[in-house]
Enzyme design. Structure first.
Site, short mmCIF file in Angstrom:
data_model
loop_
_atom_site.label_atom_id
_atom_site.label_comp_id
_atom_site.label_asym_id
_atom_site.label_seq_id
_atom_site.Cartn_x
_atom_site.Cartn_y
_atom_site.Cartn_z
N SER A 62 77.18 -40.54 35.34
CA SER A 62 76.99 -39.22 34.74
C SER A 62 78.02 -38.85 33.69
O SER A 62 77.85 -37.83 33.00
CB SER A 62 76.96 -38.15 35.84
OG SER A 62 75.77 -38.24 36.59
N LYS A 65 76.57 -38.10 30.28
CA LYS A 65 75.92 -36.86 29.83
C LYS A 65 76.57 -36.28 28.58
O LYS A 65 75.89 -35.77 27.69
CB LYS A 65 75.93 -35.83 30.97
CG LYS A 65 75.00 -36.18 32.13
CD LYS A 65 75.10 -35.16 33.26
CE LYS A 65 73.99 -35.36 34.29
NZ LYS A 65 74.10 -36.63 35.03
N ASP A 481 69.69 -41.92 43.73
CA ASP A 481 70.93 -41.58 43.03
C ASP A 481 72.02 -41.31 44.05
O ASP A 481 71.78 -41.28 45.25
CB ASP A 481 70.70 -40.35 42.14
CG ASP A 481 71.84 -40.10 41.17
OD1 ASP A 481 72.56 -41.06 40.86
OD2 ASP A 481 72.01 -38.96 40.74
#
EC number: 3.4.11.19
Length: 518
Positions: A62, A65, A481
């Site tokens: 992540s 992002k 996830d």
């Protein structure tokens, strides 16, 4: 600030293998654009005896992002440029559709799509393809709060962003990242590899020293919300790029890290793929990343031009390590909270009827409680007979009610104590029209079990545990996830005759999914 206490920082880093036990990792500290510390240890592959190095690439998950948002700002401009495209993408919405800026700031109110894969029957180690992601996201009709009013982590926000960027530019996100971000930042080996099954340069491990470490299996395809693989040296280059461009009024990281607000003007904790934190009065910007077998975290303190990076090929607490490294670099001593003795009146389960969220509290000893509310347990310090807090949550107890506040989320909830026994008449099949998915509950030998069924398959059976009258918990500790959604809260509804008519299913990542009994 004075010079970094390098011996203290080095002592912390060299103790990481003992304090964060796992196969291997890599860490760095950068100040004023210069490398203060760069260290790798352990193995990238235990079976092959392949050593971990600063050049070893790992999924940054992540942390990707912010790079997706960087492409948006650099190639397209302000998020509002894509609002009409988002309206076409979320064409099932009747009202309350979020704006693209809400997506960038995790204020969309959309339920997390990885959490929803659980409700749609996905197997944790199953294959998840791009068309399945769009299938799931484009069927959404509702949000779990009004866009712009609260913060809720949602990977789907950035998956949608990636789709909109590719549609608008006519180019792949991989090419745009390579050209507009990685090349200018001299991130020489960074690459978008959306299919997690294709990455084999380093092995991520599940487990711990009690259960042992086993290679993690991941077969999902992600884009925008994650997918970049990079080495420690690539991440160092990103921090150096940030420092080089710090005086540029239109600099990419300055734009990414600018303060954000909620619709009511309250300061928001997140913007353009970056989390905002504070330590010792200093503002930090950064992000963590996780996938089964992997953890990473980066923090940047613009005021002092210091960055810390932690990358693990195991499921250790990289966020904790990166923050402690930052505190050591800033010369901030460890906090010494004052704790009070736990009052037994805290312990038990508490329900917020409006959201269907449940707070579970148990004694953790030493003036602390273990709280389960979000994606994972958090330790709370008891500061008074009726007050407790963690870094995320503040609790104030008033008899059989707890006032829960998460300031960063702009969230304030009244939690009511659950009293009494749960009735066992909940077995049956339930249907979510929005997800076109079923929940099957069965009773076997007096125990209740549940399974999810949908377009992604049929899940295993999971045990349910009663929290109070018509409130049950269904823990899911492994999903596609990471981290997993944690405990699903099931709040059942009855008609005037006392018959079950439906159930509200939710967790912090995906609240208020309505099912009717078939």
């Amino acid at each position: 600030m004075p010079n970094i206490d390098l011996p203290t920082l080095e002592a912390f880093v060299h103790a990481i293998p003992q304090n964060y036990k796992g196969p291997g990792g890599a860490v760095a500290v950068v100040r004023n654009g210069e490398i203060v510390l760069r260290h790798a240890w352990g193995f990238a592959d235990l079976a092959a005896r392949k050593a971990m190095t600063p050049e070893t690439r790992m999924p940054i998950c992540s942390v990707s992002k912010q790079f997706t948002c960087a492409v948006l700002l650099d190639c397209i401009g302000e998020p509002e440029m894509l609002d009409s495209a988002l309206a076409a993408y979320l064409d099932q919405f009747e009202d309350g559709r979020p704006a693209v800026r809400d997506l960038c700031n995790n204020q969309s109110g959309l339920r997390d799509y990885w959490a929803l894969t659980v409700l749609c029957g996905a197997a944790p180690e199953g294959i998840f393809l791009p068309d399945q992601a769009q299938n799931l996201l484009r069927r959404l009709k509702t949000t779990h709060f009004a866009p712009g009013t609260h913060y809720s982590y949602c990977n789907g926000n950035f998956r949608i962003l990636a789709d909109l960027i590719e549609q608008h530019t006519g180019r792949s996100l991989a090419d745009l990242l390579a050209e507009r971000i990685f090349a200018p930042a001299a991130m020489k080996t960074a690459e978008l590899i959306p299919d997690t099954a294709l990455f084999n340069e380093c092995t991520g491990y599940e487990g711990d020293t009690v259960r042992g470490f086993l290679p993690a299996i991941n077969r999902i395809h992600w884009l925008g919300d994650a997918g970049i693989c990079a080495s420690l040296d690539d991440m160092i280059a990103w921090e150096q790029f940030i420092d080089r461009t710090r005086h540029d009024e239109n600099g990419l990281y300055r734009r990414l890290s600018s303060p954000q607000t909620f619709a009511d003007g309250a300061p928001a904790p997140y913007g353009f793929g970056l989390k905002f934190e504070e330590t010792g009065g200093k503002r930090l910007t950064g992000h963590g990343g996780a996938l089964r077998g992997w953890r990473c975290q980066r923090w940047h303190c613009a005021d002092e031009r210091i960055s810390t990076i932690v990358m693990f090929n195991f499921e250790g607490n990289a966020s904790d390590a990166a923050l402690k490294m930052m505190n050591a670099a800033l010369g901030i001593p460890p906090a010494k909270p004052v704790r009070a003795q736990a009052n037994p009146g805290w312990f038990g389960s508490w329900l917020n009827p409006e959201t269907g969220l449940v707070l579970s509290l148990e004694d953790a000893g030493g003036g602390r409680m273990k709280a389960r509310f979000g994606t994972g347990p958090e330790k709370m310090d008891i500061s008074g007979e009726n007050e407790a807090q963690s870094s995320m949550t503040t609790l104030r107890r008033d008899g059989d009610m707890i006032h829960l506040a998460r300031k960063d989320e702009n969230l304030h909830l009244a939690m009511h104590r659950l009293k009494g026994e749960a009735r066992q008449d909940i077995a049956g099949r339930y249907r979510s029209d929005e997800l076109e998915a079923d929940l099957l509950l069965v009773s076997e030998g007096g125990a209740i079990y549940g399974a999810f069924e949908g377009f992604l398959g049929k899940s295993d059976m999971y045990p349910l545990y009663a929290a109070g009258p018509d409130v049950w918990l269904l823990p899911v500790q492994r999903s596609m996830d990471a981290p997993s959604p944690g405990e699903w809260k099931l709040v059942f509804h009855r008609d005037a005759a006392g018959r079950i008519t439906g159930v509200t299913v939710g967790c912090w990542l995906a609240r208020g999914v309505e099912y009717k009994r078939l």
